[in-house]
Design a protein around this motif. Structure first.
Motif, PDB file in Angstrom:
ATOM      1  N   GLY A 111       0.798  -1.147   0.007  1.00  0.00           N
ATOM      2  CA  GLY A 111      -0.023   0.068  -0.051  1.00  0.00           C
ATOM      3  C   GLY A 111       0.913   1.028   0.068  1.00  0.00           C
ATOM      4  O   GLY A 111       0.345   2.341   0.023  1.00  0.00           O
ATOM      5  N   LEU A 112       2.156   1.030   0.066  1.00  0.00           N
ATOM      6  CA  LEU A 112       2.863   2.275   0.375  1.00  0.00           C
ATOM      7  C   LEU A 112       3.124   3.206  -1.020  1.00  0.00           C
ATOM      8  O   LEU A 112       3.341   4.134  -0.853  1.00  0.00           O
ATOM      9  CB  LEU A 112       4.449   1.804   0.586  1.00  0.00           C
ATOM     10  CG  LEU A 112       4.561   1.376   1.967  1.00  0.00           C
ATOM     11  CD1 LEU A 112       5.967   0.774   2.165  1.00  0.00           C
ATOM     12  CD2 LEU A 112       4.229   2.542   2.916  1.00  0.00           C
ATOM     13  N   TRP A 113       2.661   2.710  -2.432  1.00  0.00           N
ATOM     14  CA  TRP A 113       2.894   3.441  -3.638  1.00  0.00           C
ATOM     15  C   TRP A 113       1.459   4.381  -3.743  1.00  0.00           C
ATOM     16  O   TRP A 113       1.529   5.163  -4.263  1.00  0.00           O
ATOM     17  CB  TRP A 113       3.004   2.518  -4.632  1.00  0.00           C
ATOM     18  CG  TRP A 113       4.386   1.923  -5.013  1.00  0.00           C
ATOM     19  CD1 TRP A 113       5.033   1.209  -3.969  1.00  0.00           C
ATOM     20  CD2 TRP A 113       5.004   1.903  -6.075  1.00  0.00           C
ATOM     21  NE1 TRP A 113       6.367   1.009  -4.435  1.00  0.00           N
ATOM     22  CE2 TRP A 113       6.427   1.604  -5.590  1.00  0.00           C
ATOM     23  CE3 TRP A 113       4.820   2.460  -7.371  1.00  0.00           C
ATOM     24  CZ2 TRP A 113       7.157   1.409  -6.819  1.00  0.00           C
ATOM     25  CZ3 TRP A 113       5.856   2.377  -8.328  1.00  0.00           C
ATOM     26  CH2 TRP A 113       7.112   1.676  -7.885  1.00  0.00           C
ATOM     27  N   GLY A 114       0.530   4.256  -2.646  1.00  0.00           N
ATOM     28  CA  GLY A 114      -0.647   4.927  -2.761  1.00  0.00           C
ATOM     29  C   GLY A 114      -0.828   5.882  -1.629  1.00  0.00           C
ATOM     30  O   GLY A 114      -1.548   6.540  -1.415  1.00  0.00           O
ATOM     31  N   ILE A 115       0.365   6.187  -0.746  1.00  0.00           N
ATOM     32  CA  ILE A 115       0.158   7.057   0.567  1.00  0.00           C
ATOM     33  C   ILE A 115       0.029   8.515   0.141  1.00  0.00           C
ATOM     34  O   ILE A 115      -0.504   9.114   1.220  1.00  0.00           O
ATOM     35  CB  ILE A 115       1.172   6.717   1.472  1.00  0.00           C
ATOM     36  CG1 ILE A 115       2.680   7.134   0.710  1.00  0.00           C
ATOM     37  CG2 ILE A 115       1.307   5.342   2.033  1.00  0.00           C
ATOM     38  CD1 ILE A 115       3.830   6.879   1.662  1.00  0.00           C
ATOM     39  N   THR A 116       0.458   8.916  -0.964  1.00  0.00           N
ATOM     40  CA  THR A 116       0.146  10.265  -1.143  1.00  0.00           C
ATOM     41  C   THR A 116      -1.159  10.737  -1.961  1.00  0.00           C
ATOM     42  O   THR A 116      -1.407  12.010  -2.157  1.00  0.00           O
ATOM     43  CB  THR A 116       1.494  10.956  -2.096  1.00  0.00           C
ATOM     44  OG1 THR A 116       1.300  10.583  -3.150  1.00  0.00           O
ATOM     45  CG2 THR A 116       2.596  10.737  -1.226  1.00  0.00           C
ATOM     46  N   VAL A 117      -1.775   9.586  -2.199  1.00  0.00           N
ATOM     47  CA  VAL A 117      -3.126   9.938  -2.732  1.00  0.00           C
ATOM     48  C   VAL A 117      -3.901  10.560  -1.448  1.00  0.00           C
ATOM     49  O   VAL A 117      -4.197  10.192  -0.629  1.00  0.00           O
ATOM     50  CB  VAL A 117      -3.866   8.529  -3.191  1.00  0.00           C
ATOM     51  CG1 VAL A 117      -5.447   8.796  -3.580  1.00  0.00           C
ATOM     52  CG2 VAL A 117      -3.100   7.868  -4.225  1.00  0.00           C
ATOM     53  N   PRO A 118      -4.720  11.925  -2.138  1.00  0.00           N
ATOM     54  CA  PRO A 118      -5.261  12.533  -1.026  1.00  0.00           C
ATOM     55  C   PRO A 118      -6.577  11.905  -0.487  1.00  0.00           C
ATOM     56  O   PRO A 118      -6.980  10.925  -1.058  1.00  0.00           O
ATOM     57  CB  PRO A 118      -5.979  13.882  -2.036  1.00  0.00           C
ATOM     58  CG  PRO A 118      -4.795  13.825  -2.988  1.00  0.00           C
ATOM     59  CD  PRO A 118      -4.514  12.593  -3.184  1.00  0.00           C
ATOM     60  N   ARG A 119      -6.787  12.053   0.906  1.00  0.00           N
ATOM     61  CA  ARG A 119      -7.773  11.432   1.480  1.00  0.00           C
ATOM     62  C   ARG A 119      -9.429  11.386   0.855  1.00  0.00           C
ATOM     63  O   ARG A 119      -9.817  10.368   0.639  1.00  0.00           O
ATOM     64  CB  ARG A 119      -7.840  11.836   3.164  1.00  0.00           C
ATOM     65  CG  ARG A 119      -6.782  11.594   4.022  1.00  0.00           C
ATOM     66  CD  ARG A 119      -7.051  12.061   5.234  1.00  0.00           C
ATOM     67  NE  ARG A 119      -5.828  11.603   6.104  1.00  0.00           N
ATOM     68  CZ  ARG A 119      -6.028  10.566   6.660  1.00  0.00           C
ATOM     69  NH1 ARG A 119      -6.779   9.646   6.528  1.00  0.00           N
ATOM     70  NH2 ARG A 119      -4.709  10.133   7.547  1.00  0.00           N
ATOM     71  N   GLU A 120      -9.538  12.331   0.016  1.00  0.00           N
ATOM     72  CA  GLU A 120     -10.891  12.668  -0.516  1.00  0.00           C
ATOM     73  C   GLU A 120     -10.909  11.724  -1.710  1.00  0.00           C
ATOM     74  O   GLU A 120     -12.004  11.647  -2.176  1.00  0.00           O
ATOM     75  CB  GLU A 120     -11.198  14.146  -0.837  1.00  0.00           C
ATOM     76  CG  GLU A 120      -9.867  14.633  -1.978  1.00  0.00           C
ATOM     77  CD  GLU A 120      -9.091  15.612  -1.251  1.00  0.00           C
ATOM     78  OE1 GLU A 120      -8.495  16.473  -1.767  1.00  0.00           O
ATOM     79  OE2 GLU A 120      -8.535  15.142  -0.046  1.00  0.00           O
ATOM     80  N   PHE A 121      -9.742  11.101  -2.215  1.00  0.00           N
ATOM     81  CA  PHE A 121      -9.796   9.997  -3.339  1.00  0.00           C
ATOM     82  C   PHE A 121      -9.428   8.817  -2.902  1.00  0.00           C
ATOM     83  O   PHE A 121      -9.098   7.710  -3.362  1.00  0.00           O
ATOM     84  CB  PHE A 121      -8.847  10.496  -4.364  1.00  0.00           C
ATOM     85  CG  PHE A 121      -9.152  11.778  -5.243  1.00  0.00           C
ATOM     86  CD1 PHE A 121     -10.057  11.685  -6.117  1.00  0.00           C
ATOM     87  CD2 PHE A 121      -8.563  13.196  -4.722  1.00  0.00           C
ATOM     88  CE1 PHE A 121     -10.480  12.730  -6.792  1.00  0.00           C
ATOM     89  CE2 PHE A 121      -9.034  14.097  -5.545  1.00  0.00           C
ATOM     90  CZ  PHE A 121     -10.025  13.863  -6.535  1.00  0.00           C
ATOM     91  N   GLY A 122      -9.454   8.538  -1.562  1.00  0.00           N
ATOM     92  CA  GLY A 122      -9.281   7.275  -0.820  1.00  0.00           C
ATOM     93  C   GLY A 122      -7.851   6.706  -0.388  1.00  0.00           C
ATOM     94  O   GLY A 122      -7.558   5.704   0.234  1.00  0.00           O
ATOM     95  N   GLY A 123      -7.217   7.867  -0.319  1.00  0.00           N
ATOM     96  CA  GLY A 123      -5.639   7.681   0.054  1.00  0.00           C
ATOM     97  C   GLY A 123      -5.449   7.997   1.248  1.00  0.00           C
ATOM     98  O   GLY A 123      -6.194   8.334   2.176  1.00  0.00           O
TER      99      GLY A 123
END
Length: 420
Positions: free
Chosen positions: A73-85
């Motif tokens: 899951g580390l490759w998605g850690i900068t996806v903003p919270r409003e988009f599920g990250g």
């Protein structure tokens, strides 16, 4: 988190030109917050470290390690919270990167442009583009890059996006394409003619599109398995919704540049940590004390103690500057102004200056303190210096000092580009 790094999964060195035979991953774990991201990074680093020297020596491409990296899951850690990250802080992103890079410098660098592309999307992409590409990342797909071009003394981009009634297509050749070898999508810098001038865009190109040729021709003496070779585009079709404005993002203050640079600084910090720990272990377990020290253990040699103390102090200073830089980038993302972005750029440049020297120094002094036996090729201890020397050439540290001095002495804002 299950980490499968079996030899069968890893495989041997890849052929020069790879088809797209990327593994279909299960949906990655969803990182909820900064603490979970840091814990996942530490667990992965423990799994990656034992075979790092082997991968470097045999140039064994880290397919299984990357699969585990993405599955964490580390490759998605900068996806903003409003988009599920998780929308982690930049300090956490830097620490995750440094933790992985300490275990394996190549693995620490491979996602650098993946996170860069995510920031370009955050800054300049439409909501529809953000929703689509963030969703692909959270589903386990990874981005590479095709940004740089070689063979010319200028920095003018020659890879072109042509818009025709029959469709849009890209032609050109790129190099230093870190991660493209392993990518599902290759974010590519292109120029398109608009009203008599060239305008730059970032086009997200699927790795398996006809006309895309990824060549594993990176032969640098460091960062050997980053896949930083060539990508050729021959009349490659691209959909308009995959093309994101890029030039406009540098005509106003944004955090694209500082974010790119803080990851580079973190890679160097990780290299320094890895060299420092390797030196400690070797001196404790294998080195002989110098005869004039009149001690039984090399770890009791007073001059060796002083040298390790000096390396440690420099390393801790670099860590502190990197954490400080992360706070400045966070602040700039929260409130974009000319001044906030400039302060973030300068804070990152200060960290980058120190992480550069720390990584090179730790990699070099490892041998001075460990002794001749540490140079045996089978140990692979030279990889720390080779990796640091290769990666720190990404952009010259001398210009970091120039930008910092000009900012404080003359109130001159740093330039807006990905190298500062």
């Amino acid at each position: 988190m299950t980490i499968d790094l079996s030899p069968a999964a890893s495989g041997s060195a890849a052929p020069a030109v790879l088809p797209r035979e990327l593994r279909s991953l299960p949906t990655p774990e969803l990182i909820a917050d900064d603490a979970q991201a840091l814990l996942a990074a530490r667990r992965l680093a423990e799994a990656f470290a034992p075979d790092a020297a082997l991968r470097d020596r045999e140039r064994r491409l880290p397919w299984a390690e990357l699969d585990a990296f993405v599955a964490s899951g580390l490759w998605g850690i900068t996806v903003p919270r409003e988009f599920g990250g998780a929308g982690v802080s930049n300090g956490t992103l830097a620490e995750v990167t440094a933790t992985i890079a300490a275990a394996d410098g190549s693995l620490g660098q491979i996602p650098q442009n993946h996170f860069y592309a995510l920031e370009v999307l955050r800054v300049g992409g439409s909501v529809e583009q953000q929703r689509f590409f963030y969703g692909r990342v959270l589903a386990g797909e990874r981005f590479g890059n095709a940004l740089a071009e070689i063979g010319h003394k200028d920095f003018k981009r020659r890879t072109r996006l042509t818009r025709e009634a029959a469709g849009w297509h890209i032609d050109g050749r790129k190099f230093y394409c870190t991660g493209a070898l392993y990518a599902h999508w290759i974010p590519t810098l292109v120029v398109a003619e608009e009203q008599g001038r060239d305008v730059t865009y970032l086009a997200f190109v699927p790795r398996d599109t006809p006309g895309v040729t990824v060549t594993d021709d990176w032969d640098g003496f460091g960062q050997r398995v980053t896949g930083s070779g060539s990508v050729q585009f021959d009349y490659v079709r691209v959909e308009p919704e995959w093309v994101v404005p890029f030039q406009a993002s540098f005509e106003r203050p944004t955090t694209i540049g500082p974010l790119a640079q803080i990851i580079h600084a973190a890679i160097d910090l990780g290299q320094a940590r890895g060299a420092f720990e390797a030196g400690l272990k070797f001196v404790r377990e294998r080195s002989r004390p110098w005869i004039d020290a009149k001690v039984e253990r090399a770890a009791d040699d007073p001059l060796t103690l002083a040298q390790f103390g000096d390396i440690s102090v420099r390393l801790r200073a670099a860590e502190a500057l990197l954490r400080r830089a992360g706070r400045f980038v966070d602040a700039a993302q929260a409130q974009l102004t000319e001044q906030s972005v400039a302060q973030a750029s300068i804070a990152v440049a200060e960290a980058r200056a120190l992480t550069t020297t720390a990584s090179l120094d730790a990699g070099s002094r490892l041998f001075e303190l460990a002794g001749t036996a540490a140079t045996l090729d089978g140990l692979g201890l030279d990889r720390f210096w080779r990796n640091a020397r290769t990666h720190t050439l990404h952009d010259p540290v001398r210009w970091k000092y120039h930008a910092v001095g000009n900012f404080y002495l003359n109130d001159k804002l740093p330039p807006r580009h990905g190298a500062l």
